[in-house]
Design an enzyme around this catalytic site. Sequence first.
Site, PDB file in Angstrom:
ATOM      1  N   HIS A   1      -0.900  -2.247  -4.561  1.00  0.00           N
ATOM      2  CA  HIS A   1      -0.056  -3.445  -5.300  1.00  0.00           C
ATOM      3  C   HIS A   1      -0.101  -2.867  -6.957  1.00  0.00           C
ATOM      4  O   HIS A   1      -0.025  -3.458  -8.275  1.00  0.00           O
ATOM      5  CB  HIS A   1      -0.726  -4.789  -5.263  1.00  0.00           C
TER       6      HIS A   1
ATOM      7  N   ARG B   1       1.027  -1.436   0.143  1.00  0.00           N
ATOM      8  CA  ARG B   1       0.314   0.023   0.012  1.00  0.00           C
ATOM      9  C   ARG B   1       1.116   1.067  -0.056  1.00  0.00           C
ATOM     10  O   ARG B   1       2.390   1.722   1.150  1.00  0.00           O
ATOM     11  CB  ARG B   1      -0.709   0.264   1.152  1.00  0.00           C
TER      12      ARG B   1
ATOM     13  N   HIS C   1       2.697 -12.437  -5.289  1.00  0.00           N
ATOM     14  CA  HIS C   1       1.617 -12.960  -5.045  1.00  0.00           C
ATOM     15  C   HIS C   1       1.310 -14.307  -4.358  1.00  0.00           C
ATOM     16  O   HIS C   1      -0.279 -14.710  -4.425  1.00  0.00           O
ATOM     17  CB  HIS C   1       0.997 -11.593  -4.673  1.00  0.00           C
TER      18      HIS C   1
ATOM     19  N   ASP D   1      -2.288  -9.299   8.033  1.00  0.00           N
ATOM     20  CA  ASP D   1      -1.577  -9.185   7.179  1.00  0.00           C
ATOM     21  C   ASP D   1      -1.597  -7.589   7.539  1.00  0.00           C
ATOM     22  O   ASP D   1      -1.473  -6.799   7.379  1.00  0.00           O
ATOM     23  CB  ASP D   1      -3.475  -8.955   6.635  1.00  0.00           C
TER      24      ASP D   1
ATOM     25  N   GLU E   1       5.048 -12.316   0.891  1.00  0.00           N
ATOM     26  CA  GLU E   1       5.341 -11.601   0.368  1.00  0.00           C
ATOM     27  C   GLU E   1       6.563 -10.768   0.510  1.00  0.00           C
ATOM     28  O   GLU E   1       6.676  -9.868   1.399  1.00  0.00           O
ATOM     29  CB  GLU E   1       3.815 -10.569  -0.103  1.00  0.00           C
TER      30      GLU E   1
END
Length: 367
Positions: A127, A100, A201, A271, A332
């Site tokens: 992304h 982000r 991803h 996350d 990631e």
Amino acid sequence: MVKMMSVCAMGAVAAAGCSCDRAAKDFGTTKYGEAAHLYVLEGKGGLKMEVTDYGGRVNRLWVPDAKGELVDVTIGFDSPAGWETTDSYFGAIIGRYGNRIANGTFTLEGKTYTLAQNDADHHANLHGGKRGWDGYVWDAKPFTKGDDVGIVFSRVSPDGEEGFPGTVKATVTYTITPENVWRIEYEGTTDKTTPLNMTQHVYFNLDGSDTILDQELQIAASKYSPVNADLAPVGPAADVAGTPFDFRTFQVIGARIDDPDTVLQYGPGYDHNWVLDGAGFRKVAEMRGKTRAMEVWTDQIGLQFYAGNFIKDSWKMKDARPMKRRGYLALETQHFPNTPNRPDFPTTNLKPGETYRTVTEYRFKTR
Ligand code: GLA
């Protein structure tokens, strides 16, 4: 449209550089009108990948266990529409900026850039924007080098694409080794200073089951990046000690995922960015299923562990297999989220004359 490679597969014409066992198969047309193809990379140790030039997405990833039983450990679809109607990032190359950029804006060399806020609930650019690098069919060249097999993906991202400055030439090379390593090498150059933060991803469930909550994870990180409700890092990195973010020793993924910790609840669930210990190319994480395990090695400084909190039980994937919330996770490797707005973070700016280079390996083992 008949591709040269499928002619090669039929044995009629040997196209230059064509490897017949890895001939391209037609994979339909993307919503942007580009023809997509599938390639199969079969390693000598049993690790086998089916990959499409549509965003460099890994569509199938077969991993052997000690008995040689192959399980496909990733999410994929039977056609490009699968991603276009669910989550386009599954298995894809991410660029120009993985993760982000808060409020979809940043200032660079005195100029303010405005990007799409395509992560609706979080007011961020996510992304790469509305049509990130996952949205393009990349140029694809399969290769064999000694005992390794692989594929080189490349594309040119024009100046101003999705609001970012500079023409970026990007190359992403996937290599499968006989030791069951999937190596990803990223390269990029630019003609104007731009943020560049590429990642992959891919999602994993090492048992090929419908949940990752009973699998184990270890992350070599003493700190993580606390976030606000928009999942943008706030303040300095915080100690994982005494929090549900402490994965320094193996933890069952589901054990603390619904802990009331406020920062964890913003996910909701994992996350977040882990600030990786150490420097240079090193092992940073390991995931364990029942009979398979996977080490993550990288030269990167951050790891976004996303537990598939937004995956919907109603989504359908390839082979009529179930897809459930938290059925798969992503690890990631990247620089920290929102770096273009955080001068205190190690920079993601790439300047003309420099070459962006980073390497990540997913190393599969049996247990
Ligand atoms: C990243 C983000 C998640 C989610 C996925 C894609 O991991 O951090 O919030 O958007 O990508 O669905």
